[in-house]
Write a protein that holds these residues in place. Structure first.
Motif, PDB file in Angstrom:
ATOM      1  N   ILE A   1      52.432  51.692 -28.642  1.00  0.00           N
ATOM      2  CA  ILE A   1      51.720  51.523 -29.915  1.00  0.00           C
ATOM      3  C   ILE A   1      52.761  51.524 -31.037  1.00  0.00           C
ATOM      4  CG2 ILE A   1      49.991  52.468 -31.489  1.00  0.00           C
ATOM      5  CD1 ILE A   1      48.700  53.842 -29.084  1.00  0.00           C
ATOM      6  N   SER A   2      53.013  50.357 -31.612  1.00  0.00           N
ATOM      7  CA  SER A   2      54.003  50.247 -32.689  1.00  0.00           C
ATOM      8  C   SER A   2      53.489  50.972 -33.931  1.00  0.00           C
ATOM      9  CB  SER A   2      54.273  48.771 -33.011  1.00  0.00           C
ATOM     10  OG  SER A   2      54.859  48.123 -31.906  1.00  0.00           O
ATOM     11  N   THR A   3      54.293  51.878 -34.445  1.00  0.00           N
ATOM     12  CA  THR A   3      53.869  52.755 -35.541  1.00  0.00           C
ATOM     13  C   THR A   3      54.904  52.752 -36.656  1.00  0.00           C
ATOM     14  OG1 THR A   3      52.776  54.190 -33.926  1.00  0.00           O
ATOM     15  CG2 THR A   3      53.178  55.117 -36.112  1.00  0.00           C
ATOM     16  N   VAL A   4      54.429  52.680 -37.893  1.00  0.00           N
ATOM     17  CA  VAL A   4      55.295  52.773 -39.068  1.00  0.00           C
ATOM     18  C   VAL A   4      55.055  54.124 -39.729  1.00  0.00           C
ATOM     19  CG1 VAL A   4      55.649  51.908 -41.412  1.00  0.00           C
ATOM     20  CG2 VAL A   4      55.511  50.306 -39.502  1.00  0.00           C
ATOM     21  N   VAL A   5      56.145  54.802 -40.082  1.00  0.00           N
ATOM     22  CA  VAL A   5      56.062  56.107 -40.740  1.00  0.00           C
ATOM     23  C   VAL A   5      56.596  55.975 -42.165  1.00  0.00           C
ATOM     24  CG1 VAL A   5      56.687  58.544 -40.628  1.00  0.00           C
ATOM     25  CG2 VAL A   5      56.428  57.235 -38.510  1.00  0.00           C
ATOM     26  N   LEU A   6      55.801  56.438 -43.136  1.00  0.00           N
ATOM     27  CA  LEU A   6      56.193  56.418 -44.540  1.00  0.00           C
ATOM     28  C   LEU A   6      56.626  57.816 -44.943  1.00  0.00           C
ATOM     29  CD1 LEU A   6      53.180  54.353 -45.988  1.00  0.00           C
ATOM     30  CD2 LEU A   6      55.351  53.495 -45.056  1.00  0.00           C
ATOM     31  N   ASN A   7      57.827  57.930 -45.497  1.00  0.00           N
ATOM     32  CA  ASN A   7      58.387  59.222 -45.882  1.00  0.00           C
ATOM     33  C   ASN A   7      58.824  59.197 -47.336  1.00  0.00           C
ATOM     34  OD1 ASN A   7      58.966  60.999 -43.214  1.00  0.00           O
ATOM     35  ND2 ASN A   7      59.213  58.815 -42.763  1.00  0.00           N
ATOM     36  N   GLY A   8      58.581  60.280 -48.055  1.00  0.00           N
ATOM     37  CA  GLY A   8      59.004  60.375 -49.447  1.00  0.00           C
ATOM     38  C   GLY A   8      57.967  59.785 -50.390  1.00  0.00           C
TER      39      GLY A   8
ATOM     40  N   GLY B   1      61.357  44.741 -47.720  1.00  0.00           N
ATOM     41  CA  GLY B   1      62.003  43.738 -46.888  1.00  0.00           C
ATOM     42  C   GLY B   1      61.575  43.772 -45.432  1.00  0.00           C
ATOM     43  N   TYR B   2      60.768  44.742 -45.041  1.00  0.00           N
ATOM     44  CA  TYR B   2      60.299  44.829 -43.653  1.00  0.00           C
ATOM     45  C   TYR B   2      58.919  44.208 -43.518  1.00  0.00           C
ATOM     46  CZ  TYR B   2      64.056  48.259 -43.084  1.00  0.00           C
ATOM     47  OH  TYR B   2      65.268  48.883 -43.038  1.00  0.00           O
ATOM     48  N   SER B   3      58.707  43.536 -42.384  1.00  0.00           N
ATOM     49  CA  SER B   3      57.411  42.915 -42.110  1.00  0.00           C
ATOM     50  C   SER B   3      56.583  43.842 -41.229  1.00  0.00           C
ATOM     51  CB  SER B   3      57.613  41.570 -41.393  1.00  0.00           C
ATOM     52  OG  SER B   3      58.336  40.674 -42.210  1.00  0.00           O
ATOM     53  N   ILE B   4      55.380  44.150 -41.690  1.00  0.00           N
ATOM     54  CA  ILE B   4      54.480  45.028 -40.942  1.00  0.00           C
ATOM     55  C   ILE B   4      53.230  44.225 -40.613  1.00  0.00           C
ATOM     56  CG2 ILE B   4      53.218  47.207 -40.955  1.00  0.00           C
ATOM     57  CD1 ILE B   4      55.134  48.181 -43.119  1.00  0.00           C
ATOM     58  N   PRO B   5      53.028  43.887 -39.342  1.00  0.00           N
ATOM     59  CA  PRO B   5      51.880  43.059 -38.967  1.00  0.00           C
ATOM     60  C   PRO B   5      50.547  43.762 -39.177  1.00  0.00           C
ATOM     61  CG  PRO B   5      53.540  43.131 -37.218  1.00  0.00           C
ATOM     62  CD  PRO B   5      53.880  44.204 -38.193  1.00  0.00           C
ATOM     63  N   ARG B   6      49.519  42.964 -39.217  1.00  0.00           N
ATOM     64  CA  ARG B   6      48.157  43.488 -39.324  1.00  0.00           C
ATOM     65  C   ARG B   6      47.852  44.408 -38.138  1.00  0.00           C
ATOM     66  NH1 ARG B   6      42.605  39.795 -39.180  1.00  0.00           N
ATOM     67  NH2 ARG B   6      41.134  41.545 -39.405  1.00  0.00           N
ATOM     68  N   SER B   7      47.039  45.440 -38.382  1.00  0.00           N
ATOM     69  CA  SER B   7      46.579  46.403 -37.374  1.00  0.00           C
ATOM     70  C   SER B   7      47.673  47.329 -36.865  1.00  0.00           C
ATOM     71  CB  SER B   7      45.921  45.687 -36.182  1.00  0.00           C
ATOM     72  OG  SER B   7      44.807  44.913 -36.601  1.00  0.00           O
ATOM     73  N   THR B   8      48.768  47.429 -37.615  1.00  0.00           N
ATOM     74  CA  THR B   8      49.826  48.369 -37.252  1.00  0.00           C
ATOM     75  C   THR B   8      49.418  49.791 -37.634  1.00  0.00           C
ATOM     76  OG1 THR B   8      51.576  46.714 -37.560  1.00  0.00           O
ATOM     77  CG2 THR B   8      52.239  49.021 -37.642  1.00  0.00           C
ATOM     78  N   LEU B   9      49.624  50.739 -36.742  1.00  0.00           N
ATOM     79  CA  LEU B   9      49.361  52.140 -37.031  1.00  0.00           C
ATOM     80  C   LEU B   9      50.357  52.633 -38.084  1.00  0.00           C
ATOM     81  CD1 LEU B   9      48.067  54.924 -36.405  1.00  0.00           C
ATOM     82  CD2 LEU B   9      49.673  55.131 -34.512  1.00  0.00           C
ATOM     83  N   VAL B  10      49.843  53.330 -39.111  1.00  0.00           N
ATOM     84  CA  VAL B  10      50.680  53.820 -40.205  1.00  0.00           C
ATOM     85  C   VAL B  10      50.459  55.324 -40.373  1.00  0.00           C
ATOM     86  CG1 VAL B  10      51.202  53.673 -42.680  1.00  0.00           C
ATOM     87  CG2 VAL B  10      50.591  51.600 -41.398  1.00  0.00           C
ATOM     88  N   ILE B  11      51.558  56.073 -40.414  1.00  0.00           N
ATOM     89  CA  ILE B  11      51.499  57.522 -40.640  1.00  0.00           C
ATOM     90  C   ILE B  11      52.143  57.828 -41.981  1.00  0.00           C
ATOM     91  CG2 ILE B  11      52.258  59.787 -39.834  1.00  0.00           C
ATOM     92  CD1 ILE B  11      52.255  58.712 -36.999  1.00  0.00           C
ATOM     93  N   THR B  12      51.410  58.504 -42.860  1.00  0.00           N
ATOM     94  CA  THR B  12      51.965  58.915 -44.150  1.00  0.00           C
ATOM     95  C   THR B  12      52.392  60.376 -44.028  1.00  0.00           C
ATOM     96  OG1 THR B  12      49.729  59.486 -44.901  1.00  0.00           O
ATOM     97  CG2 THR B  12      50.565  57.321 -45.495  1.00  0.00           C
ATOM     98  N   ASN B  13      53.677  60.612 -44.063  1.00  0.00           N
ATOM     99  CA  ASN B  13      54.207  61.963 -43.907  1.00  0.00           C
ATOM    100  C   ASN B  13      54.160  62.689 -45.254  1.00  0.00           C
ATOM    101  OD1 ASN B  13      55.451  64.287 -43.118  1.00  0.00           O
ATOM    102  ND2 ASN B  13      57.393  63.348 -42.508  1.00  0.00           N
ATOM    103  N   LEU B  14      53.026  63.332 -45.538  1.00  0.00           N
ATOM    104  CA  LEU B  14      52.850  64.024 -46.814  1.00  0.00           C
ATOM    105  C   LEU B  14      53.766  65.247 -46.913  1.00  0.00           C
ATOM    106  CD1 LEU B  14      48.963  63.783 -47.190  1.00  0.00           C
ATOM    107  CD2 LEU B  14      50.731  62.219 -48.027  1.00  0.00           C
ATOM    108  N   TYR B  15      54.141  65.796 -45.783  1.00  0.00           N
ATOM    109  CA  TYR B  15      55.128  66.886 -45.786  1.00  0.00           C
ATOM    110  C   TYR B  15      56.427  66.420 -46.448  1.00  0.00           C
ATOM    111  CZ  TYR B  15      59.001  69.609 -43.772  1.00  0.00           C
ATOM    112  OH  TYR B  15      60.157  70.330 -43.596  1.00  0.00           O
ATOM    113  N   SER B  16      56.868  65.212 -46.114  1.00  0.00           N
ATOM    114  CA  SER B  16      58.107  64.697 -46.689  1.00  0.00           C
ATOM    115  C   SER B  16      57.965  64.459 -48.186  1.00  0.00           C
ATOM    116  CB  SER B  16      58.520  63.392 -45.985  1.00  0.00           C
ATOM    117  OG  SER B  16      57.655  62.327 -46.343  1.00  0.00           O
ATOM    118  N   VAL B  17      56.742  64.153 -48.646  1.00  0.00           N
ATOM    119  CA  VAL B  17      56.499  63.978 -50.081  1.00  0.00           C
ATOM    120  C   VAL B  17      56.685  65.309 -50.801  1.00  0.00           C
ATOM    121  CG1 VAL B  17      54.757  63.396 -51.814  1.00  0.00           C
ATOM    122  CG2 VAL B  17      54.949  62.020 -49.727  1.00  0.00           C
TER     123      VAL B  17
END
Length: 508
Positions: free
Chosen positions: A89-96, A396-412
């Protein structure tokens, strides 16, 4: 005799050939599945970089312990936006803060979907409210919930009095322990859930209602199990459902028990209903069901009602309960902070009247303490998983439709760009030079964008009134020689491990 021997030989040869044939098929099948899994694990073109995954299981093992901390450390290597492989499962993680805001605010529609994970599909069929896909069903349920919270709760002047009444039940129940050690979890959970219950059912439950208490305990257990390693494995390999063991099986058994209980409780509070004269959320939902009965595309249904009620109970209980439990723990841990809270309360309220919401501006230090608890303890460190509703381009990164995304609120909340010495518990960071409360931009305990927590206004009301009522009446200390661990219990929320505390009635 001779023919019998020949038959035996033939049978042995046939049996051997059959075993060989089946073995070959099994090897081919396993090889096919292995190749298919490895292909799934290939990063799409233009996808963000990330740590090297293991074959088959990807990066799942790395999330077994403190996944929010692991993700923040990986962002220091790969950047604020990076990728993980959760068993194909391809996953993108957002930090900060910067990248989270860029995605959830500036591309709010694109990052407003929910992932079609096997666990979510089995538990709620992607219906209800919190796990609903981004579309008409979610819009309908979100609108109804927001209106219900406003109409039966935060938008009514009398609702503050109802919370204050629950605060009185709460502190009176604590007072029954007469300063002796007790675990506050049960009382805090019941008190907080009762506020949500007033909106959902128009009624509260007594603290000794064992049936409702058991259901809340199951909810809490499922919040923990839903973020366990077994849950990640089930999402990656749903065929493990055939295994009779594993925490995912406990999760499913709990969900079945809760579903039956909610079904019964909804029927109970729907009795005596008058159409188009709703007394609470249940009535309002049933009105919507009847009005949309002729619309085949409408999402209101008995099943989605059960899912929605369950989700609202969890969302309305877990976060606020754990925030108050952390606040109690930190008051006992930092007596100097507690003393400042007591001094401020005595100056503004004394002991002659209970706190009201109008006192928030006059109690800036208490407000700062609550905000620092939410920042420092990160009750929901990874938010609720999201998915892209369309193709996205981020830095600059391409994130396809239906990609799992995790927002790391701890890092925020531990983003060094916005917080100095973030690993230090310091309520003063929320005060200006004159001691007034100071809102901070990178403070996102309720997330951002289309899917931000709809119960934020209610949660803020509850935390202030419960905490100020508690601190007005009691001083909090740990039993002699017993300082609890600050290591959180991991799950979708971070809650304190069970601890005992002494609440001594104050002599003002």
């Amino acid at each position: 005799m001779e023919s019998t021997g020949r038959l035996t030989v033939l049978l042995k040869v046939s049996y051997g050939q059959a075993c060989l044939y089946l073995g070959s098929l099994l090897i081919i099948l396993l090889s096919f599945l292995l190749v298919r899994q490895l292909v799934k694990q290939r990063r799409p073109r233009g996808f963000p970089p990330g740590p090297t995954p293991f074959p088959i299981i990807g990066n799942i093992l790395s999330l077994a312990s403190e996944p929010h901390v692991y993700m923040k450390k990986q962002s220091e290597i790969h950047g604020q936006i990076f990728s993980l492989d959760l068993g194909g499962i391809s996953t993108v993680v957002l930090n900060g803060y910067d990248v989270v805001k860029e995605c959830l605010v500036h591309q709010s529609d694109v990052f407003a979907d929910r992932p079609s994970l096997p666990l979510f599909e089995k538990m709620t069929k992607m219906g209800g409210l919190l796990n609903a896909k981004y579309g008409r069903g979610w819009v309908e349920h979100r609108k109804l919930a927001v209106n219900s919270f406003r109409y039966f709760g935060t938008g009514q002047k009398t609702f503050e009095n109802k919370i204050s009444e629950e605060c009185l039940f709460f502190v009176d129940a604590i007072d029954e322990h007469k300063g002796k050690p007790f675990d506050p979890k049960h009382l805090v959970t019941n008190a907080v859930s009762n506020v949500t219950n007033l909106i959902l059912f128009g009624n509260r439950f007594t603290y000794d209602d064992h049936e409702f208490r058991h259901m809340i305990e199951i909810f809490s257990e499922n919040v923990e199990l839903a973020a366990s390693g077994w849950a990640f494995l089930y999402n990656a390999f749903p065929w493990i459902e055939i295994l009779p063991f594993g925490k995912h099986q406990k999760l499913f058994r709990n969900a079945t028990a809760v579903y039956v209980f909610l079904q019964q409780i909804i029927e109970r509070f729907a009795q005596g209903r008058t159409r188009q004269s709703p007394r609470h959320y249940i009535d309002a939902y049933l009105d919507e069901m009847e009005q949309s009965a002729g619309d085949s595309a409408a999402s209101f249904s008995q099943e989605n009602l059960i899912f929605s009620v369950g989700e609202l109970i969890i969302a309305g209980t877990e976060t606020t309960t754990n925030a108050i439990r952390w606040a109690m723990l930190y008051m006992a841990l930092y007596p100097s902070v507690q003393e400042k809270v007591h001094r401020e309360i005595d100056q503004v309220l004394g002991n002659s009247r209970p706190p009201t919401l109008e006192d928030r501006l006059r109690l800036p230090y208490l407000e700062a303490v609550l905000h620092e608890v939410l920042r420092f303890c990160n009750v929901v460190p990874l938010g609720i998983f999201r998915a892209t509703s369309g193709d996205a381009l981020v830095r600059g990164y391409s994130i396809p439709r239906s990609t799992l995304v995790i927002t790391n609120l701890y890092s925020v909340h531990f983003d060094e760009k916005y917080w100095s010495h973030p690993d230090v518990f310091s309520p003063e960071r929320f005060l200006d030079g004159k001691g007034n409360f100071n809102r901070r931009e990178a403070f996102l305990p309720f997330s951002l964008g289309r899917r931000h927590c709809l119960g934020e206004p209610l949660a803020r009301m509850e935390m202030f009134l419960f905490f100020s009522s508690l601190m007005q009446r009691f001083s909090l200390q740990f039993p002699s020689g017993a300082v609890p661990s600050l290591t959180p219990k991991l799950g979708m929320t971070l809650q304190p491990l069970p601890y005992a505390i002494c609440a001594t009635k104050r002599q003002q």
